[in-house]
Design an enzyme around this catalytic site. Sequence first.
Site, PDB file in Angstrom:
ATOM      1  N   HIS A 137      60.726  46.376  36.134  1.00  0.00           N
ATOM      2  CA  HIS A 137      61.890  45.582  36.265  1.00  0.00           C
ATOM      3  C   HIS A 137      62.224  45.594  37.903  1.00  0.00           C
ATOM      4  O   HIS A 137      61.440  45.999  38.557  1.00  0.00           O
ATOM      5  CB  HIS A 137      63.019  46.253  35.564  1.00  0.00           C
ATOM      6  CG  HIS A 137      63.561  47.601  36.034  1.00  0.00           C
ATOM      7  ND1 HIS A 137      64.550  48.257  35.962  1.00  0.00           N
ATOM      8  CD2 HIS A 137      62.726  48.267  37.116  1.00  0.00           C
ATOM      9  CE1 HIS A 137      64.432  49.480  36.532  1.00  0.00           C
ATOM     10  NE2 HIS A 137      63.383  49.521  37.301  1.00  0.00           N
TER      11      HIS A 137
ATOM     12  N   ASP B 124      53.913  49.423  45.795  1.00  0.00           N
ATOM     13  CA  ASP B 124      54.889  48.335  45.301  1.00  0.00           C
ATOM     14  C   ASP B 124      54.835  47.373  46.467  1.00  0.00           C
ATOM     15  O   ASP B 124      54.291  46.441  46.382  1.00  0.00           O
ATOM     16  CB  ASP B 124      56.131  48.766  44.668  1.00  0.00           C
ATOM     17  CG  ASP B 124      57.357  47.980  44.593  1.00  0.00           C
ATOM     18  OD1 ASP B 124      56.877  46.704  44.528  1.00  0.00           O
ATOM     19  OD2 ASP B 124      58.351  48.327  44.249  1.00  0.00           O
TER      20      ASP B 124
ATOM     21  N   HIS C  27      69.825  51.066  46.379  1.00  0.00           N
ATOM     22  CA  HIS C  27      70.342  50.859  44.940  1.00  0.00           C
ATOM     23  C   HIS C  27      71.556  51.603  44.716  1.00  0.00           C
ATOM     24  O   HIS C  27      72.131  51.695  43.913  1.00  0.00           O
ATOM     25  CB  HIS C  27      69.405  51.469  43.722  1.00  0.00           C
ATOM     26  CG  HIS C  27      67.980  50.433  43.885  1.00  0.00           C
ATOM     27  ND1 HIS C  27      67.006  50.881  43.004  1.00  0.00           N
ATOM     28  CD2 HIS C  27      67.878  49.535  44.379  1.00  0.00           C
ATOM     29  CE1 HIS C  27      66.162  49.945  43.182  1.00  0.00           C
ATOM     30  NE2 HIS C  27      66.558  49.176  44.195  1.00  0.00           N
TER      31      HIS C  27
ATOM     32  N   LYS D 118      55.180  43.116  39.427  1.00  0.00           N
ATOM     33  CA  LYS D 118      56.403  42.385  39.252  1.00  0.00           C
ATOM     34  C   LYS D 118      56.305  41.046  39.384  1.00  0.00           C
ATOM     35  O   LYS D 118      55.815  40.334  40.436  1.00  0.00           O
ATOM     36  CB  LYS D 118      57.492  42.764  40.481  1.00  0.00           C
ATOM     37  CG  LYS D 118      57.996  44.194  40.284  1.00  0.00           C
ATOM     38  CD  LYS D 118      58.847  44.526  41.834  1.00  0.00           C
ATOM     39  CE  LYS D 118      59.305  45.833  41.816  1.00  0.00           C
ATOM     40  NZ  LYS D 118      59.772  46.073  43.108  1.00  0.00           N
TER      41      LYS D 118
ATOM     42  N   LYS E 170      58.125  50.427  34.105  1.00  0.00           N
ATOM     43  CA  LYS E 170      59.251  51.209  34.597  1.00  0.00           C
ATOM     44  C   LYS E 170      60.258  50.196  34.661  1.00  0.00           C
ATOM     45  O   LYS E 170      60.225  49.163  35.223  1.00  0.00           O
ATOM     46  CB  LYS E 170      58.816  51.482  36.204  1.00  0.00           C
ATOM     47  CG  LYS E 170      59.876  51.990  36.927  1.00  0.00           C
ATOM     48  CD  LYS E 170      59.533  52.165  38.528  1.00  0.00           C
ATOM     49  CE  LYS E 170      60.111  51.016  39.321  1.00  0.00           C
ATOM     50  NZ  LYS E 170      60.180  51.683  40.788  1.00  0.00           N
TER      51      LYS E 170
ATOM     52  N   SER F  26      65.283  46.285  47.332  1.00  0.00           N
ATOM     53  CA  SER F  26      64.484  46.745  48.479  1.00  0.00           C
ATOM     54  C   SER F  26      63.167  45.830  48.202  1.00  0.00           C
ATOM     55  O   SER F  26      62.132  46.276  47.748  1.00  0.00           O
ATOM     56  CB  SER F  26      64.210  48.160  47.962  1.00  0.00           C
ATOM     57  OG  SER F  26      63.408  48.250  46.569  1.00  0.00           O
TER      58      SER F  26
ATOM     59  N   GLU G 123      64.227  56.378  44.101  1.00  0.00           N
ATOM     60  CA  GLU G 123      64.350  56.739  42.428  1.00  0.00           C
ATOM     61  C   GLU G 123      63.657  57.980  42.078  1.00  0.00           C
ATOM     62  O   GLU G 123      62.465  58.185  42.823  1.00  0.00           O
ATOM     63  CB  GLU G 123      63.588  55.523  41.791  1.00  0.00           C
ATOM     64  CG  GLU G 123      64.519  54.224  42.078  1.00  0.00           C
ATOM     65  CD  GLU G 123      63.409  53.004  41.721  1.00  0.00           C
ATOM     66  OE1 GLU G 123      62.348  53.180  40.805  1.00  0.00           O
ATOM     67  OE2 GLU G 123      63.216  51.918  42.369  1.00  0.00           O
TER      68      GLU G 123
ATOM     69  N   GLU H 193      70.643  50.660  38.865  1.00  0.00           N
ATOM     70  CA  GLU H 193      69.437  50.475  37.879  1.00  0.00           C
ATOM     71  C   GLU H 193      69.902  51.659  36.750  1.00  0.00           C
ATOM     72  O   GLU H 193      69.323  51.999  35.815  1.00  0.00           O
ATOM     73  CB  GLU H 193      68.178  50.932  38.228  1.00  0.00           C
ATOM     74  CG  GLU H 193      67.574  49.914  39.138  1.00  0.00           C
ATOM     75  CD  GLU H 193      66.115  50.080  39.524  1.00  0.00           C
ATOM     76  OE1 GLU H 193      65.544  51.496  39.229  1.00  0.00           O
ATOM     77  OE2 GLU H 193      65.464  49.266  40.114  1.00  0.00           O
TER      78      GLU H 193
ATOM     79  N   ASP I 108      59.873  56.874  43.261  1.00  0.00           N
ATOM     80  CA  ASP I 108      59.640  55.813  44.194  1.00  0.00           C
ATOM     81  C   ASP I 108      60.430  56.097  45.333  1.00  0.00           C
ATOM     82  O   ASP I 108      61.650  55.806  45.428  1.00  0.00           O
ATOM     83  CB  ASP I 108      60.147  54.640  43.382  1.00  0.00           C
ATOM     84  CG  ASP I 108      59.922  53.338  44.214  1.00  0.00           C
ATOM     85  OD1 ASP I 108      59.221  53.327  45.300  1.00  0.00           O
ATOM     86  OD2 ASP I 108      60.526  52.299  43.641  1.00  0.00           O
TER      87      ASP I 108
ATOM     88  N   GLU J  42      55.494  56.544  44.346  1.00  0.00           N
ATOM     89  CA  GLU J  42      55.408  54.997  44.429  1.00  0.00           C
ATOM     90  C   GLU J  42      55.844  54.860  45.817  1.00  0.00           C
ATOM     91  O   GLU J  42      56.845  55.345  46.246  1.00  0.00           O
ATOM     92  CB  GLU J  42      56.540  54.303  43.619  1.00  0.00           C
ATOM     93  CG  GLU J  42      56.493  52.782  43.711  1.00  0.00           C
ATOM     94  CD  GLU J  42      57.407  52.250  42.798  1.00  0.00           C
ATOM     95  OE1 GLU J  42      57.307  52.675  41.525  1.00  0.00           O
ATOM     96  OE2 GLU J  42      58.250  51.235  43.005  1.00  0.00           O
TER      97      GLU J  42
HETATM   98  C1  2PG Z   1      61.407  48.970  43.322  1.00  0.00           C
HETATM   99  C2  2PG Z   1      62.321  47.850  42.429  1.00  0.00           C
HETATM  100  C3  2PG Z   1      62.704  48.444  41.058  1.00  0.00           C
HETATM  101  P1  2PG Z   1      63.934  46.524  43.800  1.00  0.00           P
HETATM  102  O1  2PG Z   1      61.404  49.318  44.368  1.00  0.00           O
HETATM  103  O2  2PG Z   1      60.267  49.448  42.549  1.00  0.00           O
HETATM  104  O3  2PG Z   1      63.153  49.564  40.833  1.00  0.00           O
HETATM  105  O4  2PG Z   1      63.372  47.998  43.372  1.00  0.00           O
HETATM  106  O5  2PG Z   1      63.953  45.589  42.533  1.00  0.00           O
HETATM  107  O6  2PG Z   1      65.280  46.650  44.622  1.00  0.00           O
HETATM  108  O7  2PG Z   1      62.695  45.957  44.843  1.00  0.00           O
HETATM  109 MG    MG Z   2      59.400  50.285  44.294  1.00  0.00          MG
END
Ligand code: 2PG
Ligand code: MG
Length: 401
Positions: free
Chosen positions: A353, A300, A145, A325, A376, A41, A154, A196, A232, A273
């Site tokens: 992650h 995010d 996911h 990230k 996280k 995502s 999540e 995950e 999230d 989130e």
């Molecule tokens: C998120 C991440 C990690 P992705 O959205 O926070 O959980 O997902 O790495 O698929 O962007």
């Molecule tokens: Mg996120």
Amino acid sequence: MAEITNAVIRKIIDSRGNPTAEVDIISNRAVGRASAPSGASKGTFEVKDYPGGGIDQGIRAFERVAHMAVGMRLSDQKNFDAMLHEADGTNDFARIGGNVAVAMSLAYAKASALSENMELYQALSTGKAKSLPIPIGNIIGGGRHAINGTTMQEFLSLARAGSYSESAFANVSVHKNAGKLLRGKFPQLSLGLGDEKAWVAPLSDDEALEILSDAIKAASDETKADIGLSVDLAASEFCDNGTYSYGDRILSTDEQIDFVADLAQRFGIRSLEDPLDESDFDGFARLTKKIGSKTMIIGDDLFVTNKERLQKGIGMGAANAILIKPNQIGTLSDMIDTVELAKRSNYKTVISHRSGETEDSTIAHLAVGLGIGYIKTGTIGGERTAKHNELIRIEERMRNG
Ligand code: 2PG
Ligand code: MG
């Protein structure tokens, strides 16, 4: 002062079975190694993970950058990262790829620390107080996911106990209890795990929150840790033109704000989130005004670890926390600038992650070395426990002085 004598790239397998880049930065004193994760995502405003031709084109681009790296001194991160930007020449790493850049940048950081006989967390925190982050673990999942999981991506638990180790094990207890509850609810069904390693089951978002609450109650009794709920939504994935689509109903932005505020209140959610679309700074600001005094609102996809986007959010009061990230922005120096801006502005920091991961545990070192408040990184699964177990080792080392 140590110099780079060679830089090597290889394709390794990530947790989804996709190829990803691993880089070694080699000097006469030490070798630093780091690999890049990958998102499902992904935020629209992240740097490009690879050039148009994918990882193979990224690897070809690396060869050119590696020539520039050889001969450079270690322990000057800003200079090395400036070279990466210069070698790329775009503002989103479109030529060499953010994943190639981040693997190089982090491998350089590790080689620099090791060449001075330090671990990365020690090198990053020289002269500063060190602290362990609070773990946020993924328990039930869906969205991008998983197949046929929840709409929201999540459902996580956030545990605080006397030590990092106890906190991480408290999240494991929530995961185990959620598994027991799901087996009880669906005795005929084969349950699965998503990317995950969170549980995947045919649940509505509300049902997932109920199971998570019950699993947290059971785990709190078992472990005596203080455990809260966290979600999230990754809302950009089900938002289209300001409307949010949950399968059985569609919500306008105003309705989405009221809906998530109500959920946060009903379930006592500690952090939310990406509750709104990645472009909706105004919506984030309105939600933060409404519930931000009680709830962490984490950006995010909204911020993508980008200092300019965070600055805009700070100006508007959009969110009160940021997900960090490294591969969203491409270099350690850029990431550190964003973390520092967040801290100065009283935004909480959460390092994260990606859904596609490797055994690389660098983010554990970044969390401690930069004093990031939360991490996280899933709950179970080798590519997730690699980070927890490294933090358990760091904690032990810090305790022993
Ligand atoms: C998120 C991440 C990690 P992705 O959205 O926070 O959980 O997902 O790495 O698929 O962007
Ligand atoms: Mg996120």
